[in-house]
Design an enzyme around this catalytic site. Structure first.
Site, PDB file in Angstrom:
ATOM      1  N   LYS A  23      49.783  37.176  40.384  1.00 59.11           N
ATOM      2  CA  LYS A  23      48.907  37.390  41.930  1.00 59.11           C
ATOM      3  C   LYS A  23      48.529  36.722  41.383  1.00 59.11           C
ATOM      4  O   LYS A  23      47.534  36.284  42.589  1.00 59.11           O
ATOM      5  CB  LYS A  23      48.846  39.142  41.053  1.00 59.11           C
ATOM      6  CG  LYS A  23      47.935  39.754  42.513  1.00 59.11           C
ATOM      7  CD  LYS A  23      47.240  40.806  41.876  1.00 59.11           C
ATOM      8  CE  LYS A  23      46.470  41.085  41.217  1.00 59.11           C
ATOM      9  NZ  LYS A  23      45.030  40.347  41.056  1.00 59.11           N
ATOM     10  N   ASN A  24      47.428  36.579  39.901  1.00 61.22           N
ATOM     11  CA  ASN A  24      46.116  35.946  40.315  1.00 61.22           C
ATOM     12  C   ASN A  24      46.412  34.236  40.602  1.00 61.22           C
ATOM     13  O   ASN A  24      45.048  33.706  41.330  1.00 61.22           O
ATOM     14  CB  ASN A  24      45.099  35.396  39.167  1.00 61.22           C
ATOM     15  CG  ASN A  24      44.857  37.017  39.566  1.00 61.22           C
ATOM     16  OD1 ASN A  24      45.221  38.310  40.182  1.00 61.22           O
ATOM     17  ND2 ASN A  24      44.225  37.660  38.332  1.00 61.22           N
ATOM     18  N   CYS A 118      32.589  47.280  43.373  1.00 58.82           N
ATOM     19  CA  CYS A 118      34.214  47.206  42.943  1.00 58.82           C
ATOM     20  C   CYS A 118      33.946  47.899  42.023  1.00 58.82           C
ATOM     21  O   CYS A 118      33.251  48.210  40.992  1.00 58.82           O
ATOM     22  CB  CYS A 118      34.615  46.225  43.034  1.00 58.82           C
ATOM     23  SG  CYS A 118      35.411  45.743  41.661  1.00 58.82           S
ATOM     24  N   ARG A 123      29.892  42.573  40.852  1.00 63.42           N
ATOM     25  CA  ARG A 123      30.506  41.190  41.235  1.00 63.42           C
ATOM     26  C   ARG A 123      30.514  40.582  42.858  1.00 63.42           C
ATOM     27  O   ARG A 123      30.713  40.468  43.135  1.00 63.42           O
ATOM     28  CB  ARG A 123      32.379  41.768  41.760  1.00 63.42           C
ATOM     29  CG  ARG A 123      32.775  42.190  39.989  1.00 63.42           C
ATOM     30  CD  ARG A 123      34.264  42.375  40.681  1.00 63.42           C
ATOM     31  NE  ARG A 123      35.055  41.424  39.977  1.00 63.42           N
ATOM     32  CZ  ARG A 123      36.618  41.855  40.169  1.00 63.42           C
ATOM     33  NH1 ARG A 123      37.256  43.581  40.254  1.00 63.42           N
ATOM     34  NH2 ARG A 123      37.350  40.882  39.674  1.00 63.42           N
ATOM     35  N   PRO A 124      29.306  40.280  42.562  1.00 69.33           N
ATOM     36  CA  PRO A 124      28.866  39.348  43.180  1.00 69.33           C
ATOM     37  C   PRO A 124      29.002  38.068  44.081  1.00 69.33           C
ATOM     38  O   PRO A 124      30.251  37.857  43.612  1.00 69.33           O
ATOM     39  CB  PRO A 124      26.305  39.297  43.566  1.00 69.33           C
ATOM     40  CG  PRO A 124      26.729  38.946  41.099  1.00 69.33           C
ATOM     41  CD  PRO A 124      28.295  39.971  41.633  1.00 69.33           C
ATOM     42  N   ASP A 126      26.980  34.607  45.115  1.00 73.17           N
ATOM     43  CA  ASP A 126      26.010  33.952  44.893  1.00 73.17           C
ATOM     44  C   ASP A 126      27.039  32.911  44.763  1.00 73.17           C
ATOM     45  O   ASP A 126      25.909  31.745  45.192  1.00 73.17           O
ATOM     46  CB  ASP A 126      25.300  34.348  44.541  1.00 73.17           C
ATOM     47  CG  ASP A 126      25.355  34.784  42.593  1.00 73.17           C
ATOM     48  OD1 ASP A 126      26.635  36.245  42.068  1.00 73.17           O
ATOM     49  OD2 ASP A 126      24.587  34.585  41.845  1.00 73.17           O
ATOM     50  N   ASP A 307      41.565  40.683  31.551  1.00 69.87           N
ATOM     51  CA  ASP A 307      42.724  41.173  32.038  1.00 69.87           C
ATOM     52  C   ASP A 307      43.599  41.987  31.240  1.00 69.87           C
ATOM     53  O   ASP A 307      44.403  42.529  31.778  1.00 69.87           O
ATOM     54  CB  ASP A 307      43.516  40.650  33.296  1.00 69.87           C
ATOM     55  CG  ASP A 307      42.379  40.294  34.455  1.00 69.87           C
ATOM     56  OD1 ASP A 307      41.131  41.016  34.406  1.00 69.87           O
ATOM     57  OD2 ASP A 307      42.626  39.632  35.343  1.00 69.87           O
ATOM     58  N   ARG A 399      48.895  47.153  42.600  1.00 63.81           N
ATOM     59  CA  ARG A 399      48.451  46.537  43.107  1.00 63.81           C
ATOM     60  C   ARG A 399      48.451  44.885  42.241  1.00 63.81           C
ATOM     61  O   ARG A 399      48.956  43.593  42.912  1.00 63.81           O
ATOM     62  CB  ARG A 399      47.199  46.360  42.517  1.00 63.81           C
ATOM     63  CG  ARG A 399      46.120  46.957  44.609  1.00 63.81           C
ATOM     64  CD  ARG A 399      45.173  46.454  44.029  1.00 63.81           C
ATOM     65  NE  ARG A 399      44.310  45.434  44.162  1.00 63.81           N
ATOM     66  CZ  ARG A 399      43.067  44.705  43.540  1.00 63.81           C
ATOM     67  NH1 ARG A 399      42.208  46.419  43.257  1.00 63.81           N
ATOM     68  NH2 ARG A 399      42.729  43.844  43.218  1.00 63.81           N
TER      69      ARG A 399
HETATM   70  C1  UD1 Z   1      39.402  37.018  38.908  1.00 62.48           C
HETATM   71  C2  UD1 Z   1      40.578  37.881  38.904  1.00 62.48           C
HETATM   72  C3  UD1 Z   1      40.621  39.225  37.498  1.00 62.48           C
HETATM   73  C4  UD1 Z   1      39.928  38.456  36.316  1.00 62.48           C
HETATM   74  C5  UD1 Z   1      38.483  38.174  36.545  1.00 62.48           C
HETATM   75  C6  UD1 Z   1      37.783  37.057  35.179  1.00 62.48           C
HETATM   76  C7  UD1 Z   1      41.669  37.271  40.317  1.00 62.48           C
HETATM   77  C8  UD1 Z   1      42.130  37.312  42.132  1.00 62.48           C
HETATM   78  N1  UD1 Z   1      41.655  37.868  40.930  1.00 62.48           N
HETATM   79  O1  UD1 Z   1      38.580  38.064  39.337  1.00 62.48           O
HETATM   80  O2  UD1 Z   1      41.052  39.617  37.822  1.00 62.48           O
HETATM   81  O3  UD1 Z   1      39.609  39.398  35.629  1.00 62.48           O
HETATM   82  O4  UD1 Z   1      38.486  35.900  37.659  1.00 62.48           O
HETATM   83  O5  UD1 Z   1      39.006  36.966  34.231  1.00 62.48           O
HETATM   84  O6  UD1 Z   1      41.801  35.940  40.431  1.00 62.48           O
HETATM   85  N2  UD1 Z   1      30.331  36.732  39.410  1.00 62.48           N
HETATM   86  C9  UD1 Z   1      28.616  36.328  39.574  1.00 62.48           C
HETATM   87  N3  UD1 Z   1      28.677  35.892  41.007  1.00 62.48           N
HETATM   88  C10 UD1 Z   1      29.370  35.137  41.369  1.00 62.48           C
HETATM   89  C11 UD1 Z   1      31.012  35.441  40.896  1.00 62.48           C
HETATM   90  C12 UD1 Z   1      31.429  35.927  40.155  1.00 62.48           C
HETATM   91  O7  UD1 Z   1      27.678  36.582  38.974  1.00 62.48           O
HETATM   92  O8  UD1 Z   1      29.422  34.020  42.750  1.00 62.48           O
HETATM   93  C13 UD1 Z   1      30.220  37.117  37.911  1.00 62.48           C
HETATM   94  C14 UD1 Z   1      31.342  38.486  38.466  1.00 62.48           C
HETATM   95  O9  UD1 Z   1      30.531  39.336  38.431  1.00 62.48           O
HETATM   96  C15 UD1 Z   1      31.649  38.932  36.588  1.00 62.48           C
HETATM   97  C16 UD1 Z   1      32.002  37.255  36.270  1.00 62.48           C
HETATM   98  O10 UD1 Z   1      31.308  36.804  37.360  1.00 62.48           O
HETATM   99  O11 UD1 Z   1      30.740  39.840  36.598  1.00 62.48           O
HETATM  100  C17 UD1 Z   1      33.163  36.753  36.587  1.00 62.48           C
HETATM  101  O12 UD1 Z   1      33.685  36.718  37.738  1.00 62.48           O
HETATM  102  P1  UD1 Z   1      34.749  35.850  38.660  1.00 62.48           P
HETATM  103  O13 UD1 Z   1      35.817  34.881  37.249  1.00 62.48           O
HETATM  104  O14 UD1 Z   1      34.313  35.196  39.424  1.00 62.48           O
HETATM  105  O15 UD1 Z   1      35.963  37.083  38.766  1.00 62.48           O
HETATM  106  P2  UD1 Z   1      37.238  37.088  40.079  1.00 62.48           P
HETATM  107  O16 UD1 Z   1      37.479  35.585  40.489  1.00 62.48           O
HETATM  108  O17 UD1 Z   1      36.714  38.112  41.021  1.00 62.48           O
END
Ligand code: UD1
Length: 420
Positions: A23-24, A118, A123-124, A126, A307, A399
């Site tokens: 999926k991811n 979420c 999960r921002p 930025d 995950d 999902r």
């Molecule tokens: C993806 C996966 C999810 C997995 C995660 C971590 C998909 C669709 N989802 O989620 O299943 O659990 O990777 O392996 O692929 N963060 C910030 N700012 C940002 C972006 C992220 O602070 O701009 C923080 C998030 O709040 C979180 C951490 O970084 O605490 C990890 O997030 P991220 O790696 O971005 O996960 P996703 O891409 O949302």
């Protein structure tokens, strides 16, 4: 009325569980079809709700998306007819925010709703936005929408504060057609990021350093769409491997790519799990009673994947002694703990640490899935608990786990979907 799973546990399970497409990996690859006009054929796509949700979003932006069979799609991009990804479609799934980078690559402009809160943390986005700015995009946030504008995207240097998977994928998509060279540092190395890069490279993108923390992307004028097959799902594989351990070897798992699951498999070995992998088929050789408690800390890849944290916790419950999990990626990712405790588990939480005391067996209960992977951990526990476990809110599980009921019934489980 909502769907729930009713599981009569304690049955002997025997057979092969097959892992489908990831999926991811499928989600960002679908999104990447926004970048260039042409016809795409995507295979090994998991048949999941999240893919249907993304299909609606892509159609709203002007793509023709046709499901040609259960796991294959044909996507035609004749140019985008709408550059606004609406709140209604983005709020359903956080990964929808990935359309921003691809839309910018296609049109230098994009308006995308902020994904919002979420269940597993704030999960921002930025890091995504800072990356776009480095590629020459002007970012404004108005009325809950992010507006990105540029005369043209230019190569730039991006150093991520944290190797976010989504930010890495979003910035890669924006960079592949940007003018000049982009250097992205401290990027996510997850296999799903690698699959996105391989897809883009198959279309002519120039990306160096794939699979490392530093990517050098030289923008190209044009990509050439074609056919691509999505990688197997390493999280589904991990979940099925845990089922195989819990059932002491009567279940085999087909579709395990050992190098994508190295830290997970290493941790299993440390626990005393013995297995054999032939090709992509994994067979467990050890008994539950032989396993030792361990400590798991979730980390960005190649560390232990967040995950698999909740399914791993279900397994740890059945290991004699005191196991420990430290969650470092997401806050609030222990919501399955109270539900597992309702099934007889002995888990204490202190901040981002979970202390798990081994129990002999789970006791069935009515429980609730709080997110996708939490749902999987409850299904695993329900399969072992004697008598009937009902798992509510299984739309979360739908999902991410393709045909879960059919697959489990196929190996002898007594599980059915009910309406309550
Ligand atoms: C993806 C996966 C999810 C997995 C995660 C971590 C998909 C669709 N989802 O989620 O299943 O659990 O990777 O392996 O692929 N963060 C910030 N700012 C940002 C972006 C992220 O602070 O701009 C923080 C998030 O709040 C979180 C951490 O970084 O605490 C990890 O997030 P991220 O790696 O971005 O996960 P996703 O891409 O949302």
């Amino acid at each position: 009325m909502a769907d729930a799973f009713e599981i009569r546990g304690g049955r002997a399970l025997k057979g092969i569980l097959e892992v489908g497409g990831a999926k991811n990996a499928a989600l960002p690859i679908f999104v990447a079809t926004l970048i260039e006009k042409g016809t795409y054929h995507l295979n090994n796509v998991p048949d999941l709700m999240d893919i249907a949700t993304l299909t609606e979003l892509l159609k709203s932006l002007g793509l023709e998306v046709e499901k040609t069979d259960k796991n294959s799609y044909k996507i035609i991009n004749n140019g985008l007819t709408n550059l606004t990804a609406s709140y209604d479609l983005v709020k359903k799934m956080r990964a929808s925010f990935l359309v921003m980078g691809a839309m910018l690559a296609h049109s230098n402009n994009a308006i995308v709703s902020l994904p919002g809160g979420c269940a597993i943390g704030a999960r921002p986005v930025d890091l995504h936005l800072k990356g776009f700015e480095k590629l020459g995009v002007e970012i404004e946030i108005e009325h809950g929408y992010v507006k990105g504008t540029a005369t043209e995207l230019k190569g730039g240097e991006v150093i991520l504060d944290f190797p976010s998977v989504g930010a890495t994928q979003n910035i890669i998509m924006a960079a592949v057609k940007a003018k000049g060279v982009s250097v992205l540092e401290n990027v996510a190395r997850e296999p799903e990021v690698v699959d996105l890069c391989n897809f883009l490279i198959s279309m002519g993108a120039k990306i160096e350093g794939v699979g490392t923390g530093k990517l050098t992307i030289t923008g190209v004028e044009k990509l050439v769409p074609g056919t691509y097959s999505i990688m197997p799902d390493r999280i589904v594989a991990g979940t099925f491997i845990i089922a195989a351990i819990m059932f002491e070897g009567t279940i085999e798992v087909e579709g395990v790519v050992a190098e994508d699951s190295s830290s997970f498999l290493a941790k299993l070995k440390e626990m005393g799990v013995q297995y054999d992998i032939t090709g992509q088929r994994l067979k467990i050789l050890s008994k539950l009673s032989e396993l030792k408690p361990v400590k798991v800390t979730t980390m960005p890849h190649p560390g232990f994947p967040t995950d698999l944290q909740s399914p791993m916790m279900t397994l740890m419950c059945l290991v004699t002694g005191n196991s420990e999990i430290k969650e470092t990626i997401f806050e609030n990712r222990f919501m399955h703990v109270s539900e597992l405790n309702r099934m007889g588990a002995k888990i204490d939480i202190d901040g981002s640490n979970a202390h798990i005391k081994g129990i002999k067996e789970f006791s069935s209960a009515e429980v609730m899935a709080s997110d996708l992977r939490a749902g999987a951990s409850l299904v695993l526990a329900g399969l072992k608990a004697k008598e009937t476990t009902t798992v509510n809110r299984i739309y979360h599980v739908d999902r991410g786990y393709e045909n879960l009921v059919e697959k489990l019934v196929g190996i002898g489980a007594d599980i059915k979907r009910i309406k309550i």
